[in-house]
Design an enzyme around this catalytic site. Structure first.
Site, PDB file in Angstrom:
ATOM      1  CE  LYS A 107      -2.501 -14.402  -5.624  1.00  0.00           C
ATOM      2  NZ  LYS A 107      -3.079 -15.766  -5.756  1.00  0.00           N
ATOM      3  CG  ASP A 108       3.354 -16.796   1.468  1.00  0.00           C
ATOM      4  OD1 ASP A 108       2.617 -15.839   1.756  1.00  0.00           O
ATOM      5  OD2 ASP A 108       3.164 -17.949   1.911  1.00  0.00           O
TER       6      ASP A 108
END
Ligand code: PLP
Length: 434
Positions: A107-108
Site C-alpha cells: 500500500k506504500d
C-alpha cells in the site's frame, strides 16, 4: 485524460479534483474517461529503465493534460526512495516484492504517490488540507508514514484502542510532527462512523478535510507502476506475462488491468483470494453474492464486498465472460496458505507472509493446470513476512525478523490522544486543534 464516475458519466473531473474528492458525490468511483493507446511507451522501456523513470514516463503520458514531465518527476521522486524487487522462485514463477517501502506493505506505492501529489497540488494552489481517516491497522500506517512531514498537510488518524497490533500502534503513534493519532474508546466501526459524521457535518465545512482511503484514484493509479516494472524486467526473456494478485478490495488488480487497457501486453491475470471468494465465484457463474467477511490468516484480504469490484465491472462493461477471459479466479484455504509458507521455507529458506502465500499457491496451481509455454508468472508479494509473525511462526516454527525500519519503531515512545467514540468528541478535538 479526464476521469468520470462509475455511476454517472457526466460527472467529469481532473486528476487533481479526483484526488481531493476521493469518492464521487453520488457514491461512484472515479475511472479514466478514455483508453489511450500507450503501447509504444511500454514497448520503449527495457530492463534497464529505472523504476522512477518508467513511472515518470507513464504518469506524464496518462496525465498529459494536467501535468508536464517536470511535475510528474517531482511527484514521483518525492514519493519513491524504494522500488519493487523481483525474486526468481523457480519454474518460471517470479515473486515481485512490493514491501520495501516505509510501512513494509504494497500500500506504500499508492499512499506515497497520493501524499506527494497532494503536497504538489496544495503548494501550487497555496492551500492546506487535513487528512482525516479511520484505520483498523494496516491502511492507517501506510497513510501515516506517507504523509509524514508533508507541507501544507495535517493528518488525523483514528484507531480503536487496544484492537490494533502493538507494531501497528507504534506505526501510527510514534511519528509526531503533522501526524496525530486519536485512540478511540470503541471499535473500528465506531471510528469509521465518527469520520463519516464529520465529513457530512455542516458545521465542520470550514475545515479543509479530505480522506485518503483506498478507493482514492491517487492511490489506485500509481499501483500500475510495478506491473510495468515487472514487465520491463521480464519481457526480453519471456513471450508472455501472467500476473497473480492476492486480492481483498481489488485495488491492486484493477491497477494492473489499467496497464493492460493502455496497451501493455499481459496474457492473463489471476485473482487470488482467501475464503472470501465472491469474485472467483462471480468469474465462474456471473453471479455476484457479497457477504459479511470471513476471518482468515491473510486478514488484509478479508473482504466480503470489495470496493473496487465496481471499477472492474465498469471496465469490462459488466460482462463477466469478458472479465473471465482476462482474469482467472482462484481461492486458497487457510490450510493451504499455511502449508505454502512452510513448504516455501523448507525449499528456499525464505519466509513469505500469508497474503503472498495465497498468491503463490494460486500461481503454482495455474502453472500445473495450464502448463503455459514461454510464460513468466509474476506473483505479487504484498507484505513483509515480519509483519505477520504469528502465522509465519505457526507455519515454519521459525521467527522471521522485522524489517529494520519497523524494528526501530518498537523502541520509540507512543503519543496518542484518547477520545470517546462519538462524533461530538471528535468535533471538539478538531475545533481545539485546528
Ligand atoms: C490491502 C492488502 C491486500 C489486498 O489488496 P487489495 O488492493 O485490497 O486487493 C493484500 N495484501 C496485503 C498485505 C494488504 O495490505
Amino acid at each position: 485524460m479526464k476521469f468520470i464516475s462509475t455511476r454517472d458519466k457526466n460527472r467529469v473531473v481532473t486528476f487533481k479534483e479526483a484526488v481531493f474528492q476521493g469518492l464521487s458525490p453520488e457514491g461512484g468511483l472515479f475511472v479514466p474517461d478514455s483508453t489511450p493507446d500507450l503501447s509504444k511507451l511500454y514497448a520503449g522501456m527495457t530492463a534497464d529503465t529505472p523504476f522512477n523513470e518508467s513511472a515518470i514516463q507513464l504518469t506524464a503520458a496518462v496525465m498529459k493534460d494536467e501535468m508536464d514531465r517536470e511535475t510528474a518527476a517531482r511527484i514521483i521522486n518525492r514519493a519513491y526512495y524504494f522500488k519493487p524487487e523481483i525474486v526468481d522462485a523457480g519454474n518460471d514463477i517470479f515473486i515481485e516484492e512490493l514491501f520495501h517501502g516505509p510501512s513494509s506493505a504494497f500500500k506504500d506505492f499508492g499512499a506515497c504517490f497520493l501524499a506527494a501529489s497532494m503536497e504538489e497540488f496544495l503548494q501550487s494552489d497555496n492551500r492546506k488540507a487535513i487528512i482525516l481517516t479511520a484505520t483498523s491497522g494496516d491502511t492507517g500506517s501506510a497513510v501515516a508514514q506517507a504523509f509524514f512531514d508533508k507541507k501544507n498537510i495535517d493528518v488525523v488518524i483514528l484507531y480503536p484502542s487496544g484492537r490494533v497490533s502493538p507494531l501497528q500502534e507504534k506505526q501510527l503513534t510514534t511519528l509526531g510532527k503533522n501526524v496525530r493519532a486519536l485512540e478511540v474508546k470503541g471499535s473500528f466501526d465506531d471510528c469509521q462512523r465518527m469520520v463519516k459524521q464529520i465529513f457530512t457535518s455542516p458545521d465542520m465545512k470550514y475545515l479543509p478535510l479530505t480522506s485518503a482511503n483506498s478507493i482514492n484514484l491517487g492511490r489506485l493509479f500509481p499501483q500500475s507502476f510495478y506491473y510495468m516494472y515487472a514487465y520491463n524486467q521480464l519481457k526480453a526473456k519471456y513471450k508472455n506475462i501472467v500476473f497473480c494478485v492476492p486480492s481483498g478490495n481489488f485495488g491492486n488488480l484493477t491497477a494492473g488491468v489499467l496497464d493492460w487497457c493502455w496497451g501493455m501486453p499481459v496474457k492473463e491475470f489471476i485473482a487470488a483470494t482467501n475464503l472470501n471468494n465472491e469474485v472467483p465465484l462471480y468469474l465462474e457463474s456471473g453471479k455476484y453474492e457479497p457477504h459479511p467477511s470471513f476471518k482468515t490468516y491473510s486478514n488484509a484480504m478479508d473482504v466480503g464486498d470489495p470496493s473496487n469490484f465496481e471499477r472492474l465491472r465498469y471496465i469490462f462493461n459488466d460482462d463477466y465472460k469478458k472479465m473471465g477471459q482476462m482474469i482467472k479466479g482462484a481461492w486458497v484455504s487457510n490450510e493451504d496458505t499455511l502449508k505454502a509458507i512452510k513448504d516455501f521455507y523448507a525449499e528456499k529458506k525464505m519466509f513469505i507472509d500469508p497474503h503472498t502465500a495465497v498468491g503463490y499457491v494460486a500461481s503454482c496451481r495455474y502453472r500445473e493446470k495450464y502448463q503455459p509455454k514461454d510464460t513468466a508468472i509474476v506473483s505479487l508479494s504484498t507484505a513483509h513476512p515480519g509483519k505477520f509473525l504469528e502465522v509465519v511462526e505457526e507455519a515454519t516454527g521459525k521467527h522471521p525478523a522485522l524489517p529494520p525500519n519497523l524494528e526501530k519503531l518498537l523502541k520509540l515512545e507512543k503519543h496518542s490522544v484518547v477520545v470517546d467514540n462519538t462524533a461530538e468528541a471528535l468535533k471538539e478535538y478538531l475545533k481545539k486543534t485546528f
